[in-house]
Design an enzyme around this catalytic site. Sequence first.
Site, PDB file in Angstrom:
ATOM      1  CD  GLU A   1     -21.662  60.550   8.375  1.00 16.01           C
ATOM      2  OE1 GLU A   1     -22.745  60.666   7.357  1.00 16.01           O
ATOM      3  OE2 GLU A   1     -22.652  59.589   9.135  1.00 16.01           O
TER       4      GLU A   1
ATOM      5  CE  LYS B   1     -25.416  53.874   6.004  1.00 10.32           C
ATOM      6  NZ  LYS B   1     -25.543  54.249   7.646  1.00 10.32           N
TER       7      LYS B   1
ATOM      8  CG  ASP C   1       3.542  71.117  12.994  1.00 13.90           C
ATOM      9  OD1 ASP C   1       3.127  70.565  12.336  1.00 13.90           O
ATOM     10  OD2 ASP C   1       2.753  69.986  14.415  1.00 13.90           O
TER      11      ASP C   1
HETATM   12  S1  IVH Z   1     -25.727  58.799   0.596  1.00 10.02           S
HETATM   13  C1  IVH Z   1     -29.138  59.869  -0.504  1.00 10.02           C
HETATM   14  N1  IVH Z   1     -23.158  58.160   1.535  1.00 10.02           N
HETATM   15  O1  IVH Z   1     -26.128  57.344   6.513  1.00 10.02           O
HETATM   16  C2  IVH Z   1     -28.151  59.338  -0.070  1.00 10.02           C
HETATM   17  N2  IVH Z   1     -24.470  58.870   3.286  1.00 10.02           N
HETATM   18  O2  IVH Z   1     -29.186  57.354   5.476  1.00 10.02           O
HETATM   19  C3  IVH Z   1     -27.562  60.296   1.025  1.00 10.02           C
HETATM   20  N3  IVH Z   1     -23.574  58.160   5.289  1.00 10.02           N
HETATM   21  O3  IVH Z   1     -26.726  59.619   7.237  1.00 10.02           O
HETATM   22  C4  IVH Z   1     -26.864  59.911   2.110  1.00 10.02           C
HETATM   23  N4  IVH Z   1     -21.831  57.624   4.776  1.00 10.02           N
HETATM   24  O4  IVH Z   1     -24.849  60.373   6.563  1.00 10.02           O
HETATM   25  C5  IVH Z   1     -24.150  58.201   1.412  1.00 10.02           C
HETATM   26  N5  IVH Z   1     -20.880  57.426   1.943  1.00 10.02           N
HETATM   27  C6  IVH Z   1     -21.757  57.730   2.260  1.00 10.02           C
HETATM   28  C7  IVH Z   1     -22.493  57.945   3.580  1.00 10.02           C
HETATM   29  C8  IVH Z   1     -23.684  57.585   3.940  1.00 10.02           C
HETATM   30  C9  IVH Z   1     -22.625  57.578   5.889  1.00 10.02           C
HETATM   31  C10 IVH Z   1     -24.648  58.288   6.387  1.00 10.02           C
HETATM   32  C11 IVH Z   1     -25.545  59.608   5.867  1.00 10.02           C
HETATM   33  C12 IVH Z   1     -27.245  59.625   6.375  1.00 10.02           C
HETATM   34  C13 IVH Z   1     -27.030  57.951   6.045  1.00 10.02           C
HETATM   35  C14 IVH Z   1     -27.825  57.733   5.144  1.00 10.02           C
END
Ligand code: IVH
Length: 710
Positions: free
Chosen positions: A204, A145, A57
Site C-alpha cells: 500500500e 488494513k 542529514d
Molecule cells: S491483502 C488477496 N493486506 O485493501 C489479498 N490488502 O481489497 C490482497 N489493503 O486495495 C490484499 N491493507 O490495497 C491486503 N494488509 C493488507 C492491506 C490490504 C490494505 C488494501 C489493498 C486493496 C484492499 C483489498
Amino acid sequence: MTENLDLFSAEPQDSKAQAATKTGIPESVLAKVAQLRAQLNQWAHEYYVQDAPTVPDGEYDRVYQQLQALEGAYPELITPDSPTQRVIGAVLDGLAPVRHAVPMLSIQTETDNEATGAIAFDQRVRKELELTEADPTVEYVAEPKFDGLAMNLRYENGVLVQATTRGDGEVGEDVTHNIRTIRQIPLRLPADQNVPPVVEVRGEVHMAKADLDRLNERQQVAGAKTFANPRNAAAGSVRQLDSKIAAQRPLSFFAYGLGQITPPEQGGPDFGTHYAMLQTLKSWGFPVAPQVCIAVGASELVAFHQRIGAERANLPYEIDGVVYKVNSLALQRQLGFKSREPRWAVAHKYPAQEMPTLMEAIDVQVGRTGKLTPVARLSPVQVGGVVVTNATLSNLFDIRKKGVRVGDMVIVRRAGDVIPEVAGRVPGVRPVYVPNFRMPKTCPICGSEVVREKGEANHRCTGGLFCAAQRKEAILHFAHRRAMDIEGLGGKLVDQLVDAQVVRVLPDLYKLGLTSLAALDRMAVKSAQNVLDALEKSKRTTLQRFLFGLGIRNVGESTAKDLAKHFGTLDAIMDASEEALLQVKDVGPVVANSIHTFFAQPHNREVVEQLRACGVNWEEGAPAEKAPQILAGLTVVLTGTLPTLGRDTAKDMLEAAGAKVSGSVSKKTSYVVAGAEAGGKLAKAEELGVPVLDEAGLLALLAGEKPVSS
Ligand code: IVH
C-alpha cells in the site's frame, strides 16, 4: 543492524558498470561509485524504512553530492537504480495501461464489525478446511488494513522495472516514474539475498497523518487543493504525470504480499508461510508494518482487533480496519478463491466512526491565542472504539450551519486522531423550544470582553496577557527578542513558571527571586541568575518595544512604532479615542478598535501600572508635532513621475499639511500635480479646468505660497 550493513552490496552490480571498464573509466572510479551508492542506499533504508538514521542529514547530502559529481563526470555510469535517479526529467502524456501478470484481487470484508467478526472468519476457515473441534487451532497473520492505494512493484534481476496501480484488478496504470520517488521503496534489491529473477512485491502506498497535515498546510498556502484523506492524497500524487510533483509528496509504503514470482521449480524461494515471506521482504529492504504479527486461533484475532482498535487513533498512519490471512501457504492453496476473493483472507473493519448521541450542553473553551471554541458536551458514546464525551463545534457559524441546539440528538464523528466533531443533527422535531446558542459577551476564563472582528468567523477574548488561557503565549511574546528581549525566558521555562503558578501576570516576572527560579527543573543557580539579570536588563526599554510586548491584537512591531512616534507617551495612547488612534499612519478601524478595547479593560491598565511600578521604564517623547494644516480642505491628485520627490513622499507631505490625496480627477479636485509621463489624469484635469502643478508648484503650495499652475 549488521544484518543490514551487507544488505546493499558494495560491489558494482550492473552490467553497464562492468562494461564501463572497457570504455576506459578507471577501476577506482567504478569502485567508488558502487561504494557511494551502497552507502547511500544503506543510509536511506535506515532513515526512511527503519526510522533510525545513523548519520546526520548533512553527511548524507555530502556523499550524495559526491556521487552526483562522479556521475556528472562519467554520465555513462548512471543507471536507473542509482540513488540520484529517483526523479526522472520527462513529463508523461498519460499513464500507460498495464495488464497484471497475476490479477490484483480484492479481499472479502467481514460483515460483523464487532470483535466477534474475527470468530466468524475463523469458523468459516475451519469449516472449509473440514477441521473439527478436536483439530488444532489455525495460525493466521494479522495486519493493519492501510488506507492508501494498492501498488504492484515489479523487480527483474533485482531492479525495479515497473510499478502499477491496481486499476480494475486485471489492468492497472504504469506509475513507475512516481513510485521511484518514494524513498522507502528500493530501486534495487540486495545482491546477496537470493532475490529471484522476477518478483512482484505488493503493498500500500499511503501518506502518514502528520505528512498529510503538513502537505495540506503547504497546499493551502499555495492556494492549491487540499486532500480529505491519505487515500486521496496518495492517489492524487501517484497518478501525476510529472514525477517532480510526486517527489514533493511525502509518500510511504508498506509491503503486504506478492504478485508474480519465479516459482520454486525455477529456483525461486519457497516461503512456506505468509509470515516468512513478509520477513524476507523486510530483509530485502521493504517496510513491513511493525504491528504485523502471527495470531493463533480466533481468540488471538479478537485480541489483535481490539488492540489495534485501541491504538488506531495514535497510529502514525490511517487504517480502515485489520486484515487476517491464513499463515500457511499450503492451506491458502487448499482454501483457494471464491468469486475472485481469497477464502484465506478477510478485511475486518472497525465499527462506524460516526455515532448519534445527545448534546447536553455547549460550553466555550478559550485557546492559547484567545480564540473561543464552542465545545459540545455529549452523553458518553462509543465512537470507533473510544468513548467520546466532548466534541468541537469550531465556531458560532459552524453551529448555525449545522443547526444544532442543546438537547438535540447529534452525529459525532471521529476522523483519525483529530478531535471529535459534531457532524450534524439527527433530523426530528424538537419537543420543546430551545434558544439558539450565543457566544458569551465576556470570556469564560477571565471575564474580558469578547469580540469578533469584521470578516472573521471566530470570536476572541480580548484579555490577552490577563487571561489565564493565553498566559503562556502572552509571556513568551512579552519576552520576545523584538519586544522586551528577556534572554533565557523560553517556552520550557514559561511552562514551568505558569504551571507552578509562580507567574500569573506579567509583573510577576519582575518579582521572581533566585531561590524560586533555581528550584525549577533544570535550573541551576547560575542559569537562574542569568534569567534574573536578563529581566533586570529588560526593564530599560523603549515605548515601542513595551507596546509591542503587551501583545495587543493587531499591534505588530511597526504599528507599535507608529503609535509610539505619534503619541510620544504611553498615557496618551491609553487614553486615545478610536478617532484619535485613526490619525496614526496605517491604523485603520480594526486596529484602532483593538487598541482602544485593550486599554478599556481595567485589568490591562493595572498590568501596565504594575509593570511600571516594577521599574519597567522608557524615555517618553513628545507627541509628533502636527504640522499646521495649511492645506486642509484641498484634494490633490498626483500623476506621473516628479523630478526629485517620490510619489510617496509627496503624498506624505501633502497629507501632513492636511490635504487629501486622491487617485482620480474630478471637478472637486483642487490641484493635479503632474510629473513626467503623466497620462490620462493630466488630460482630464485640463478638460475639467483643474489647475495643474509641477514639482516646484507643489513645493510652493506646501510652503504656503500661492502656486502658479502650468
Ligand atoms: S491483502 C488477496 N493486506 O485493501 C489479498 N490488502 O481489497 C490482497 N489493503 O486495495 C490484499 N491493507 O490495497 C491486503 N494488509 C493488507 C492491506 C490490504 C490494505 C488494501 C489493498 C486493496 C484492499 C483489498
